[in-house]
Write a protein that holds these residues in place. Structure first.
Motif, PDB file in Angstrom:
ATOM      1  N   SER A 105       4.498  21.577 -15.028  1.00 44.61           N
ATOM      2  CA  SER A 105       6.025  22.518 -14.014  1.00 44.61           C
ATOM      3  C   SER A 105       5.790  21.727 -12.742  1.00 44.61           C
ATOM      4  N   VAL A 106       4.761  20.805 -12.675  1.00 48.47           N
ATOM      5  CA  VAL A 106       4.627  20.548 -11.284  1.00 48.47           C
ATOM      6  C   VAL A 106       5.490  18.690 -11.192  1.00 48.47           C
ATOM      7  N   PHE A 107       5.746  17.838 -12.346  1.00 48.47           N
ATOM      8  CA  PHE A 107       6.004  16.881 -12.676  1.00 48.47           C
ATOM      9  C   PHE A 107       7.676  16.780 -12.613  1.00 48.47           C
ATOM     10  N   THR A 108       8.248  16.624 -11.851  1.00 48.46           N
ATOM     11  CA  THR A 108       9.637  17.628 -12.393  1.00 48.46           C
ATOM     12  C   THR A 108      10.647  16.805 -11.291  1.00 48.46           C
ATOM     13  N   CYS A 109      11.650  16.492 -12.087  1.00 47.08           N
ATOM     14  CA  CYS A 109      13.065  16.018 -11.586  1.00 47.08           C
ATOM     15  C   CYS A 109      12.741  15.812  -9.767  1.00 47.08           C
ATOM     16  N   GLN A 110      13.415  17.108  -9.593  1.00 47.61           N
ATOM     17  CA  GLN A 110      12.955  17.594  -7.859  1.00 47.61           C
ATOM     18  C   GLN A 110      12.470  17.101  -6.990  1.00 47.61           C
ATOM     19  N   ASN A 111      10.541  17.932  -7.809  1.00 51.91           N
ATOM     20  CA  ASN A 111      10.077  16.853  -6.836  1.00 51.91           C
ATOM     21  C   ASN A 111       9.938  14.883  -6.755  1.00 51.91           C
ATOM     22  N   LEU A 112      10.277  14.613  -7.644  1.00 52.84           N
ATOM     23  CA  LEU A 112       9.506  13.428  -7.425  1.00 52.84           C
ATOM     24  C   LEU A 112      10.563  12.858  -6.117  1.00 52.84           C
ATOM     25  N   ARG A 113      11.814  12.985  -6.369  1.00 52.63           N
ATOM     26  CA  ARG A 113      12.898  13.119  -5.562  1.00 52.63           C
ATOM     27  C   ARG A 113      12.380  13.822  -4.055  1.00 52.63           C
ATOM     28  N   ARG A 114      11.746  14.956  -3.820  1.00 54.04           N
ATOM     29  CA  ARG A 114      10.628  14.795  -2.835  1.00 54.04           C
ATOM     30  C   ARG A 114       9.475  14.127  -2.318  1.00 54.04           C
ATOM     31  N   VAL A 115       9.052  13.599  -3.379  1.00 52.08           N
ATOM     32  CA  VAL A 115       8.280  12.487  -3.037  1.00 52.08           C
ATOM     33  C   VAL A 115       8.409  10.988  -2.922  1.00 52.08           C
ATOM     34  N   GLU A 116       9.939  11.087  -3.147  1.00 52.92           N
ATOM     35  CA  GLU A 116      10.553   9.835  -2.684  1.00 52.92           C
ATOM     36  C   GLU A 116      10.736  10.259  -1.270  1.00 52.92           C
ATOM     37  N   GLU A 117      11.737  10.901  -0.575  1.00 51.47           N
ATOM     38  CA  GLU A 117      11.680  11.576   0.612  1.00 51.47           C
ATOM     39  C   GLU A 117      10.442  11.072   1.774  1.00 51.47           C
TER      40      GLU A 117
ATOM     41  N   PRO B  67       0.552  -1.757  -0.151  1.00 51.26           N
ATOM     42  CA  PRO B  67      -0.210   0.117   0.031  1.00 51.26           C
ATOM     43  C   PRO B  67       0.694   1.082  -0.178  1.00 51.26           C
ATOM     44  N   ARG B  68       1.760   1.329   0.794  1.00 50.73           N
ATOM     45  CA  ARG B  68       2.854   2.680   0.551  1.00 50.73           C
ATOM     46  C   ARG B  68       3.471   2.962  -0.558  1.00 50.73           C
ATOM     47  N   VAL B  69       3.777   1.745  -1.764  1.00 47.50           N
ATOM     48  CA  VAL B  69       4.427   1.701  -2.604  1.00 47.50           C
ATOM     49  C   VAL B  69       2.738   2.513  -3.515  1.00 47.50           C
ATOM     50  N   CYS B  70       2.253   2.495  -3.355  1.00 50.16           N
ATOM     51  CA  CYS B  70       0.719   2.543  -4.032  1.00 50.16           C
ATOM     52  C   CYS B  70       0.698   3.184  -4.007  1.00 50.16           C
ATOM     53  N   LEU B  71       0.224   3.837  -2.892  1.00 51.77           N
ATOM     54  CA  LEU B  71       0.566   5.951  -2.678  1.00 51.77           C
ATOM     55  C   LEU B  71       0.781   6.499  -2.948  1.00 51.77           C
ATOM     56  N   ALA B  72       2.211   6.467  -3.042  1.00 48.23           N
ATOM     57  CA  ALA B  72       3.337   7.216  -4.040  1.00 48.23           C
ATOM     58  C   ALA B  72       3.131   7.167  -5.437  1.00 48.23           C
ATOM     59  N   ALA B  73       3.436   5.538  -5.882  1.00 39.50           N
ATOM     60  CA  ALA B  73       3.053   5.348  -7.254  1.00 39.50           C
ATOM     61  C   ALA B  73       1.661   6.593  -7.399  1.00 39.50           C
ATOM     62  N   SER B  74       0.876   6.129  -7.097  1.00 42.41           N
ATOM     63  CA  SER B  74      -0.652   7.174  -7.023  1.00 42.41           C
ATOM     64  C   SER B  74      -0.436   8.684  -7.434  1.00 42.41           C
ATOM     65  N   PHE B  75       0.376   9.157  -6.168  1.00 46.11           N
ATOM     66  CA  PHE B  75       0.133  10.353  -5.600  1.00 46.11           C
ATOM     67  C   PHE B  75       1.110  11.135  -7.046  1.00 46.11           C
ATOM     68  N   TRP B  76       1.930  10.271  -7.461  1.00 45.73           N
ATOM     69  CA  TRP B  76       2.968  10.606  -8.946  1.00 45.73           C
ATOM     70  C   TRP B  76       2.444  10.718 -10.198  1.00 45.73           C
ATOM     71  N   PHE B  77       0.952   9.782 -10.267  1.00 46.96           N
ATOM     72  CA  PHE B  77       0.049   9.342 -11.235  1.00 46.96           C
ATOM     73  C   PHE B  77      -0.772  10.830 -11.381  1.00 46.96           C
ATOM     74  N   GLY B  78      -0.867  11.253 -10.076  1.00 44.84           N
ATOM     75  CA  GLY B  78      -2.370  12.484  -9.779  1.00 44.84           C
ATOM     76  C   GLY B  78      -0.617  13.533 -10.605  1.00 44.84           C
ATOM     77  N   LEU B  79      -0.041  13.783 -10.108  1.00 50.84           N
ATOM     78  CA  LEU B  79       0.733  15.220 -10.669  1.00 50.84           C
ATOM     79  C   LEU B  79       1.056  14.636 -12.000  1.00 50.84           C
TER      80      LEU B  79
END
Length: 142
Positions: free
Chosen positions: A93-105, A74-86
């Motif tokens: 301008s929202v789905f950048t490499c920096q934001n992907l790194r922040r989602v990872e954090e 579920p934790r992986v689904c949550l992060a992947a779903s959020f990135w999908f939404g972005l």
């Protein structure tokens, strides 16, 4: 003369109670997921209508991910779903490499895993949309 001690209950009554319990837990999971999505949007600086779009898309994707990709935690689904939404909110301008790194954090899920599950989620959702479009009748078929 033996007496039956166990009460008789119909299977329908049991099934309804199980359905209600599943509906309650899915609603609570959805509420928690939406809360996480809202918090993550605030951390990324996404607000207003864009945040609403991201949260609604991510919530739908999260439910779909839990349903169709049962082997994914579920934790992986949550992060992947959020990135999908972005990615599908409409603002590039929202789905950048920096934001992907922040989602990872935020989530604690590695970037490669987020991207892999998000790609699988996107392909599964495209297949579902194609099936739904095939089922709709057009005017030419009448």
């Amino acid at each position: 003369m033996k007496r039956n001690i166990l009460p008789k209950s119909s299977g329908a009554r049991r099934n309804n109670s199980v359905r209600r319990a599943r509906a309650r837990t899915s609603r609570s999971v959805d509420a928690k997921a939406e809360g996480s999505f809202v918090n993550w949007c605030k951390r990324l600086g996404v607000n207003g209508n864009l945040a609403e779009s991201v949260v609604s898309t991510a919530s739908y994707a999260f439910g779909f991910c839990l349903e169709r990709l049962a082997s994914v935690p579920p934790r992986v689904c949550l992060a992947a779903s959020f990135w999908f939404g972005l990615r599908f909110c409409g603002d590039r301008s929202v789905f950048t490499c920096q934001n992907l790194r922040r989602v990872e954090e935020f989530s604690g899920v590695p970037v490669k895993l987020i991207l892999a599950v998000e790609a699988k989620l996107g392909s599964e959702m495209r297949v579902r949309r194609a099936r739904r479009d095939d089922l709709e009748e057009g005017w030419a078929e009448c």
